[in-house]
Design an enzyme around this catalytic site. Structure first.
Site, PDB file in Angstrom:
ATOM      1  N   ASP A 278       8.717 -28.592  20.944  1.00 47.37           N
ATOM      2  CA  ASP A 278       9.411 -27.541  21.347  1.00 47.37           C
ATOM      3  C   ASP A 278      10.657 -27.888  22.307  1.00 47.37           C
ATOM      4  O   ASP A 278      10.932 -29.100  22.140  1.00 47.37           O
ATOM      5  CB  ASP A 278       8.640 -26.489  22.547  1.00 47.37           C
ATOM      6  CG  ASP A 278       8.840 -25.067  22.089  1.00 47.37           C
ATOM      7  OD1 ASP A 278       9.972 -24.857  22.001  1.00 47.37           O
ATOM      8  OD2 ASP A 278       7.911 -24.368  22.297  1.00 47.37           O
TER       9      ASP A 278
ATOM     10  N   ASP B 123      11.413 -16.720  18.354  1.00 43.83           N
ATOM     11  CA  ASP B 123       9.877 -16.355  18.217  1.00 43.83           C
ATOM     12  C   ASP B 123       9.671 -14.738  17.736  1.00 43.83           C
ATOM     13  O   ASP B 123      10.482 -13.942  17.967  1.00 43.83           O
ATOM     14  CB  ASP B 123       9.602 -16.171  19.954  1.00 43.83           C
ATOM     15  CG  ASP B 123       9.580 -17.610  20.663  1.00 43.83           C
ATOM     16  OD1 ASP B 123       9.726 -18.710  20.013  1.00 43.83           O
ATOM     17  OD2 ASP B 123       8.886 -17.429  21.495  1.00 43.83           O
TER      18      ASP B 123
HETATM   19  C1  GAL Z   1       8.079 -21.071  22.444  1.00 41.55           C
HETATM   20  C2  GAL Z   1       7.885 -21.261  21.059  1.00 41.55           C
HETATM   21  C3  GAL Z   1       6.505 -20.455  20.890  1.00 41.55           C
HETATM   22  C4  GAL Z   1       5.500 -21.103  21.596  1.00 41.55           C
HETATM   23  C5  GAL Z   1       5.847 -20.975  23.176  1.00 41.55           C
HETATM   24  C6  GAL Z   1       4.943 -21.732  23.910  1.00 41.55           C
HETATM   25  O1  GAL Z   1       9.370 -21.764  22.679  1.00 41.55           O
HETATM   26  O2  GAL Z   1       8.751 -20.918  20.283  1.00 41.55           O
HETATM   27  O3  GAL Z   1       6.214 -20.638  19.419  1.00 41.55           O
HETATM   28  O4  GAL Z   1       5.130 -22.343  21.310  1.00 41.55           O
HETATM   29  O5  GAL Z   1       7.173 -21.464  23.368  1.00 41.55           O
HETATM   30  O6  GAL Z   1       5.474 -21.732  25.351  1.00 41.55           O
END
Ligand code: GAL
Length: 374
Positions: A126, A183
């Protein structure tokens, strides 16, 4: 090669968020096997954010949460490998993960070695808490180098939401899939937004580094961590069909331990999976609609000379859509008959001339497999 076709599997985030345990992961893995999803191609079981202790140990190593994962990650990986499945885990290019757990910044090589030692097969990486002033390219190149030299094949799933022109550098940095969108949430408006965000990014998906339009919400029925009211069955069908055509990673996000029949049928649709997993991995091109900007046609050339064609109505009113064979390189004088199969209703087939048209209700699609016959 690690990623000749888009990866397929399940990820914990969409439904469970931080509420994850060893038990949940094992039950989900068992469900993947018993439901037939594994046989359909879904092999990766990915633990998303919130799996570790809040701090590293005294030697700087990541520690699995002792309550959520009492037997550690290596034992869990062993369980999954015994089921002929693969285990994925999550970390972050920044100092903390998006949910505030330790990130891998300046620990990239140690963490990659830890993951390899545990038997991890997939790392979702991430972009939160990224230090200002350090280009994202450097951070993803680092983790790619660390994984590739960890002594184990680990699929590198980059997740920087398509920021910082990632389309232009994620492939060369070494990612195997890259999140080309923000997301997803479990609503039609979120699905449509992600579809529109892919405009212009279609050509970037290809073997060894696929576009990832985010985990699927199909089957969630308005329940779970990214719930926003849910979608109709037809909207989930449109969502899954478009992700399949776009050669996106197919990572399920619903609770697969309680899969309803219509979701199972959709996720195991042989025609859609074949389109998604085609060995040449050619990207789609998009044909605009002549008089309705909410309707569009996606065309994917398949390795055996046939075509997958998706007609989509993303708008709010019933509409006629059409594809003209001339537009996909098949003029009337080709000397071939043109046969089509409806992928979502696999029993039907017909021969067409010059054009194919159909009426589509709002938010629905028609997926056809087109073959040239003598
Ligand atoms: C976001 C990501 C999500 C999930 C989340 C967890 O940045 O896009 O898919 O992994 O973090 O905190």
């Amino acid at each position: 090669m690690l990623c000749n076709t888009p990866p397929m599997g399940w990820n914990s985030w969409n439904t469970f968020g931080s509420d994850i345990t060893e038990q949940l992961i094992i039950e989900s893995a068992e469900a993947l096997v018993s439901s037939g999803l594994k046989d359909a191609g879904y092999k990766y079981v990915v633990i998303d954010d919130c799996w570790s202790e809040r701090e590293r140990d005294e030697s700087g190593r990541l520690v699995p949460d002792r309550i959520k994962f009492p037997n550690g990650i290596a034992a869990l990986a062993g369980r999954l490998h015994d089921m002929d499945l693969k285990l994925g885990i999550y970390s972050c290019a920044g100092v903390r993960t998006c949910a505030g757990y330790p990130g891998s910044f300046e620990h990239e090589f140690d963490d990659a070695r830890t993951f390899a030692a545990w038997g991890i097969d997939y790392l979702k990486y991430d972009y939160c808490y990224k230090p200002d002033g350090i280009p994202g390219e450097i951070l993803f190149r680092r983790m790619a180098a660390a994984l590739r030299n960890s002594g184990r094949d680990i699929l590198f799933a980059a997740c920087n939401w398509g920021n910082d022109n990632a389309a232009l550098w994620m492939r060369s940095a070494g990612a195997h899939i890259w999140r080309s969108t923000g997301d997803i949430f479990d609503s039609w408006s979120s699905i449509k937004e992600l579809i529109l965000l892919q405009d212009g990014l279609e050509p970037y998906t290809a073997p060894q580094c696929w576009n990832d339009m985010d985990m699927l919400v199909a089957g969630m029925q308005g329940k779970g961590n990214v719930a926003r009211g849910g979608c109709s069955e037809k909207e989930y069908e449109t969502h899954f069909s478009l992700w399949s055509l776009m050669s996106s990673a197919l990572m399920l996000g619903c609770d697969i331990r309680n899969l309803d029949e219509s979701s199972k049928k959709l996720f195991t649709n042989k025609g859609l999976i074949r389109i998604n997993q085609d060995s040449e991995g050619r990207p789609c091109y998009v044909l605009p609609h002549w008089n309705n900007s909410d309707c569009r046609t996606y065309v994917k050339l398949l390795s055996d000379g046939s075509y997958a064609i998706g007609l989509f109505n993303l708008g709010e009113t019933r509409s006629e859509t059409a594809v003209h064979l001339w537009d996909i390189g098949i003029p009337a004088n080709s000397g071939h008959k043109v046969e089509i199969h409806d992928v979502l209703n696999p029993d039907s087939s017909e021969f067409i001339q010059e054009r194919y048209s159909c009426m589509l209700e709002a938010h629905t699609c028609r997926i056809i497999h087109l073959q040239l016959r003598k």
